[in-house]
Motif scaffolding. Structure first.
Motif, PDB file in Angstrom:
ATOM      1  N   GLY A   1     -28.841 118.763   7.877  1.00  0.00           N
ATOM      2  CA  GLY A   1     -28.436 117.444   8.354  1.00  0.00           C
ATOM      3  C   GLY A   1     -28.738 116.330   7.380  1.00  0.00           C
ATOM      4  N   LYS A   2     -28.893 116.657   6.099  1.00  0.00           N
ATOM      5  CA  LYS A   2     -29.254 115.648   5.100  1.00  0.00           C
ATOM      6  C   LYS A   2     -28.085 115.251   4.202  1.00  0.00           C
ATOM      7  CE  LYS A   2     -34.086 117.212   4.779  1.00  0.00           C
ATOM      8  NZ  LYS A   2     -35.121 117.789   3.875  1.00  0.00           N
ATOM      9  N   LEU A   3     -26.955 115.902   4.372  1.00  0.00           N
ATOM     10  CA  LEU A   3     -25.810 115.601   3.520  1.00  0.00           C
ATOM     11  C   LEU A   3     -25.235 114.240   3.889  1.00  0.00           C
ATOM     12  CD1 LEU A   3     -23.971 116.754   1.277  1.00  0.00           C
ATOM     13  CD2 LEU A   3     -22.461 117.581   3.082  1.00  0.00           C
ATOM     14  N   LEU A   4     -25.053 113.391   2.889  1.00  0.00           N
ATOM     15  CA  LEU A   4     -24.513 112.051   3.134  1.00  0.00           C
ATOM     16  C   LEU A   4     -23.035 112.158   3.476  1.00  0.00           C
ATOM     17  CD1 LEU A   4     -25.154 109.025   3.113  1.00  0.00           C
ATOM     18  CD2 LEU A   4     -24.447 108.980   0.706  1.00  0.00           C
ATOM     19  N   LEU A   5     -22.703 111.858   4.722  1.00  0.00           N
ATOM     20  CA  LEU A   5     -21.321 111.978   5.197  1.00  0.00           C
ATOM     21  C   LEU A   5     -20.687 110.601   5.300  1.00  0.00           C
ATOM     22  CD1 LEU A   5     -21.890 114.603   8.037  1.00  0.00           C
ATOM     23  CD2 LEU A   5     -21.217 115.013   5.668  1.00  0.00           C
ATOM     24  N   PRO A   6     -19.392 110.498   5.089  1.00  0.00           N
ATOM     25  CA  PRO A   6     -18.730 109.187   5.164  1.00  0.00           C
ATOM     26  C   PRO A   6     -18.702 108.654   6.593  1.00  0.00           C
ATOM     27  CG  PRO A   6     -17.122 110.950   4.901  1.00  0.00           C
ATOM     28  CD  PRO A   6     -18.469 111.578   4.740  1.00  0.00           C
ATOM     29  N   THR A   7     -18.549 107.347   6.713  1.00  0.00           N
ATOM     30  CA  THR A   7     -18.444 106.707   8.028  1.00  0.00           C
ATOM     31  C   THR A   7     -17.066 106.078   8.177  1.00  0.00           C
ATOM     32  OG1 THR A   7     -19.378 104.644   7.167  1.00  0.00           O
ATOM     33  CG2 THR A   7     -20.905 106.213   8.164  1.00  0.00           C
ATOM     34  N   LEU A   8     -16.618 105.967   9.409  1.00  0.00           N
ATOM     35  CA  LEU A   8     -15.320 105.360   9.675  1.00  0.00           C
ATOM     36  C   LEU A   8     -15.360 103.864   9.357  1.00  0.00           C
ATOM     37  CD1 LEU A   8     -14.229 106.969  13.059  1.00  0.00           C
ATOM     38  CD2 LEU A   8     -13.045 107.171  10.881  1.00  0.00           C
ATOM     39  N   PRO A   9     -14.239 103.285   8.928  1.00  0.00           N
ATOM     40  CA  PRO A   9     -14.169 101.833   8.735  1.00  0.00           C
ATOM     41  C   PRO A   9     -14.485 101.087  10.026  1.00  0.00           C
ATOM     42  CG  PRO A   9     -12.301 102.919   7.697  1.00  0.00           C
ATOM     43  CD  PRO A   9     -13.014 103.970   8.488  1.00  0.00           C
ATOM     44  N   GLU A  10     -15.011  99.870   9.887  1.00  0.00           N
ATOM     45  CA  GLU A  10     -15.520  99.110  11.036  1.00  0.00           C
ATOM     46  C   GLU A  10     -14.468  98.885  12.116  1.00  0.00           C
ATOM     47  OE1 GLU A  10     -17.861  94.893  11.987  1.00  0.00           O
ATOM     48  OE2 GLU A  10     -17.324  95.447   9.928  1.00  0.00           O
ATOM     49  N   VAL A  11     -13.256  98.522  11.712  1.00  0.00           N
ATOM     50  CA  VAL A  11     -12.215  98.250  12.703  1.00  0.00           C
ATOM     51  C   VAL A  11     -11.904  99.508  13.506  1.00  0.00           C
ATOM     52  CG1 VAL A  11      -9.805  97.602  13.056  1.00  0.00           C
ATOM     53  CG2 VAL A  11     -11.196  96.345  11.420  1.00  0.00           C
ATOM     54  N   ALA A  12     -11.854 100.654  12.827  1.00  0.00           N
ATOM     55  CA  ALA A  12     -11.584 101.910  13.524  1.00  0.00           C
ATOM     56  C   ALA A  12     -12.697 102.219  14.523  1.00  0.00           C
ATOM     57  CB  ALA A  12     -11.438 103.050  12.515  1.00  0.00           C
ATOM     58  N   LEU A  13     -13.939 101.927  14.150  1.00  0.00           N
ATOM     59  CA  LEU A  13     -15.056 102.140  15.066  1.00  0.00           C
ATOM     60  C   LEU A  13     -14.949 101.251  16.297  1.00  0.00           C
ATOM     61  CD1 LEU A  13     -18.034 102.452  12.547  1.00  0.00           C
ATOM     62  CD2 LEU A  13     -17.152 104.251  14.029  1.00  0.00           C
ATOM     63  N   LYS A  14     -14.594  99.977  16.080  1.00  0.00           N
ATOM     64  CA  LYS A  14     -14.447  99.046  17.203  1.00  0.00           C
ATOM     65  C   LYS A  14     -13.329  99.498  18.146  1.00  0.00           C
ATOM     66  CE  LYS A  14     -16.194  94.851  14.935  1.00  0.00           C
ATOM     67  NZ  LYS A  14     -15.829  93.490  14.451  1.00  0.00           N
ATOM     68  N   VAL A  15     -12.243  99.957  17.567  1.00  0.00           N
ATOM     69  CA  VAL A  15     -11.120 100.444  18.373  1.00  0.00           C
ATOM     70  C   VAL A  15     -11.552 101.638  19.211  1.00  0.00           C
ATOM     71  CG1 VAL A  15      -8.879 101.605  18.249  1.00  0.00           C
ATOM     72  CG2 VAL A  15      -9.293  99.535  16.902  1.00  0.00           C
ATOM     73  N   ARG A  16     -12.289 102.559  18.596  1.00  0.00           N
ATOM     74  CA  ARG A  16     -12.753 103.735  19.333  1.00  0.00           C
ATOM     75  C   ARG A  16     -13.688 103.339  20.475  1.00  0.00           C
ATOM     76  NH1 ARG A  16     -12.212 108.754  17.499  1.00  0.00           N
ATOM     77  NH2 ARG A  16     -14.230 109.358  18.340  1.00  0.00           N
ATOM     78  N   GLU A  17     -14.572 102.365  20.222  1.00  0.00           N
ATOM     79  CA  GLU A  17     -15.502 101.911  21.267  1.00  0.00           C
ATOM     80  C   GLU A  17     -14.749 101.356  22.472  1.00  0.00           C
ATOM     81  OE1 GLU A  17     -18.153  99.122  19.516  1.00  0.00           O
ATOM     82  OE2 GLU A  17     -19.157 100.605  18.234  1.00  0.00           O
ATOM     83  N   VAL A  18     -13.714 100.567  22.212  1.00  0.00           N
ATOM     84  CA  VAL A  18     -12.938  99.984  23.304  1.00  0.00           C
ATOM     85  C   VAL A  18     -12.213 101.066  24.089  1.00  0.00           C
ATOM     86  CG1 VAL A  18     -10.953  98.513  23.857  1.00  0.00           C
ATOM     87  CG2 VAL A  18     -12.669  97.727  22.223  1.00  0.00           C
ATOM     88  N   VAL A  19     -11.569 101.980  23.380  1.00  0.00           N
ATOM     89  CA  VAL A  19     -10.791 103.020  24.059  1.00  0.00           C
ATOM     90  C   VAL A  19     -11.698 103.938  24.880  1.00  0.00           C
ATOM     91  CG1 VAL A  19      -9.247 104.989  23.717  1.00  0.00           C
ATOM     92  CG2 VAL A  19      -8.949 102.927  22.346  1.00  0.00           C
ATOM     93  N   ASP A  20     -12.919 104.149  24.405  1.00  0.00           N
ATOM     94  CA  ASP A  20     -13.857 105.013  25.136  1.00  0.00           C
ATOM     95  C   ASP A  20     -14.450 104.325  26.362  1.00  0.00           C
ATOM     96  OD1 ASP A  20     -13.432 107.065  23.366  1.00  0.00           O
ATOM     97  OD2 ASP A  20     -15.202 106.640  22.142  1.00  0.00           O
ATOM     98  N   ASP A  21     -14.253 103.020  26.476  1.00  0.00           N
ATOM     99  CA  ASP A  21     -14.751 102.278  27.634  1.00  0.00           C
ATOM    100  C   ASP A  21     -13.737 102.395  28.769  1.00  0.00           C
ATOM    101  OD1 ASP A  21     -15.582 100.474  29.551  1.00  0.00           O
ATOM    102  OD2 ASP A  21     -15.831  98.784  28.168  1.00  0.00           O
ATOM    103  N   PRO A  22     -14.107 103.002  29.898  1.00  0.00           N
ATOM    104  CA  PRO A  22     -13.138 103.195  30.995  1.00  0.00           C
ATOM    105  C   PRO A  22     -12.624 101.887  31.582  1.00  0.00           C
ATOM    106  CG  PRO A  22     -15.377 103.747  31.703  1.00  0.00           C
ATOM    107  CD  PRO A  22     -15.427 103.566  30.214  1.00  0.00           C
ATOM    108  N   ASP A  23     -13.327 100.782  31.335  1.00  0.00           N
ATOM    109  CA  ASP A  23     -12.894  99.488  31.872  1.00  0.00           C
ATOM    110  C   ASP A  23     -12.112  98.660  30.857  1.00  0.00           C
ATOM    111  OD1 ASP A  23     -14.193  99.970  34.348  1.00  0.00           O
ATOM    112  OD2 ASP A  23     -16.109  99.336  33.480  1.00  0.00           O
ATOM    113  N   ALA A  24     -11.865  99.228  29.691  1.00  0.00           N
ATOM    114  CA  ALA A  24     -11.179  98.481  28.637  1.00  0.00           C
ATOM    115  C   ALA A  24      -9.725  98.219  28.996  1.00  0.00           C
ATOM    116  CB  ALA A  24     -11.254  99.256  27.326  1.00  0.00           C
ATOM    117  N   THR A  25      -9.197  97.143  28.460  1.00  0.00           N
ATOM    118  CA  THR A  25      -7.806  96.776  28.710  1.00  0.00           C
ATOM    119  C   THR A  25      -7.020  96.774  27.408  1.00  0.00           C
ATOM    120  OG1 THR A  25      -8.167  94.402  28.386  1.00  0.00           O
ATOM    121  CG2 THR A  25      -8.559  95.297  30.605  1.00  0.00           C
TER     122      THR A  25
END
Length: 282
Positions: free
Chosen positions: A18-42
């Motif tokens: 678990g020490k391998l440096l893995l890439p992270t998603l761009p910030e906007v993509a992360l925000k989009v995923r957070e909203v979609v994962d919220d059952p109350d999101a519109t």
């Protein structure tokens, strides 16, 4: 033990620990995923995030109005596109469009390799979209994203190779290391990103020629595997016809083992349109 073998073993150990440096998603993509994962999101909340990025907004509108996704009425705004396409589809498309940022070289020595990797990934993505569009119950947006991420595991290997003198100058050995490791690393990246198991399996299994998805219809791995193998046609990595004829995914997807999507007349226009979403030419 050679320097290359030491590098291979280090990558493998870092991954397992678990020490391998893995890439992270761009910030906007992360925000989009957070909203979609919220059952109350519109849809309005999701659209409000996307419009903060003008370049992403323009590209999403281009996708929404492409032959693979458009309806009868042209989509003229993000606030019109999101409810029309649906939150999950928008999340997949946005993630796909933002993925290109991760293939930008910070080192001149990697620039050519990353460009080649991105172009290959987009071609597998485009072929996956076209194949998925012909299959019942298969979402083209999921296929687009699945094709793009099938070789995402190559990225951390290339990043690590920058620090190994001589390895970038030994492309044959580096390619061998990549081929042996990238599916496992890709699966680890997608787990870290909390992607669905279906996409994790694409990264892990698309090179497994003995895979059989079972008695049900084709799944995402079948689609991407066919697209991936078709992308190797006319290259030194192409498989011989006898081997291809034994790959079950071709039969499940209904694809010809001797033709790419682009070579089939009725599919070539869709393939070109799918490539155009990433500003790539065949």
């Amino acid at each position: 033990m050679s320097q290359q073998d030491l590098f291979y073993n280090k990558i493998l150990k870092d991954l397992e620990d678990g020490k391998l440096l893995l890439p992270t998603l761009p910030e906007v993509a992360l925000k989009v995923r957070e909203v979609v994962d919220d059952p109350d999101a519109t849809a309005v909340q999701l659209a409000d995030i996307i419009v903060t990025d003008p370049a992403l907004s323009a590209r999403l509108l281009k996708v929404a109005n492409s032959p693979l996704y458009r309806g009868r009425v042209p989509i003229e705004s993000i606030h019109m596109a999101v409810p029309r396409l649906g939150l999950t589809m928008v999340r997949n498309i946005v993630t796909s469009l933002m993925m290109e940022q991760m293939f930008k070289a910070t080192n001149k020595r990697l620039e050519k390799r990353l460009k080649t990797l991105w172009e290959h990934s987009t071609k597998v993505s485009a072929q996956s979209q076209v194949l998925a569009s012909k299959l019942p119950k298969m979402n083209t947006d999921e296929a687009m994203l699945a094709g793009l991420i099938h070789s995402i595991g190559t990225l951390p290997i290339l990043m690590q190779a920058q620090d190994e003198p001589g390895l970038l100058e030994n492309p044959q050995r580096l390619d061998q290391i990549i081929d042996n490791l990238y599916p496992r690393i890709g699966a680890a990246i997608l787990r870290k990103w909390e992607f669905p198991q279906s996409l994790v399996e694409v990264a892990a299994e698309h090179k497994n020629l003995n895979r059989n998805s079972g008695p049900s219809g084709p799944d995402l791995v079948d689609v991407v595997q066919v697209a991936y193998l078709q992308s190797l046609f006319d290259t030194e990595k192409a498989l011989d016809p006898l081997t291809l004829n034994k790959v079950i995914s071709f039969e499940k997807v209904g694809a010809d083992t001797g033709l790419t999507v682009y070579e089939i007349d009725e599919n070539s226009e869709e393939y070109l349109e799918a490539l155009a979403l990433f500003n790539i030419k065949p």
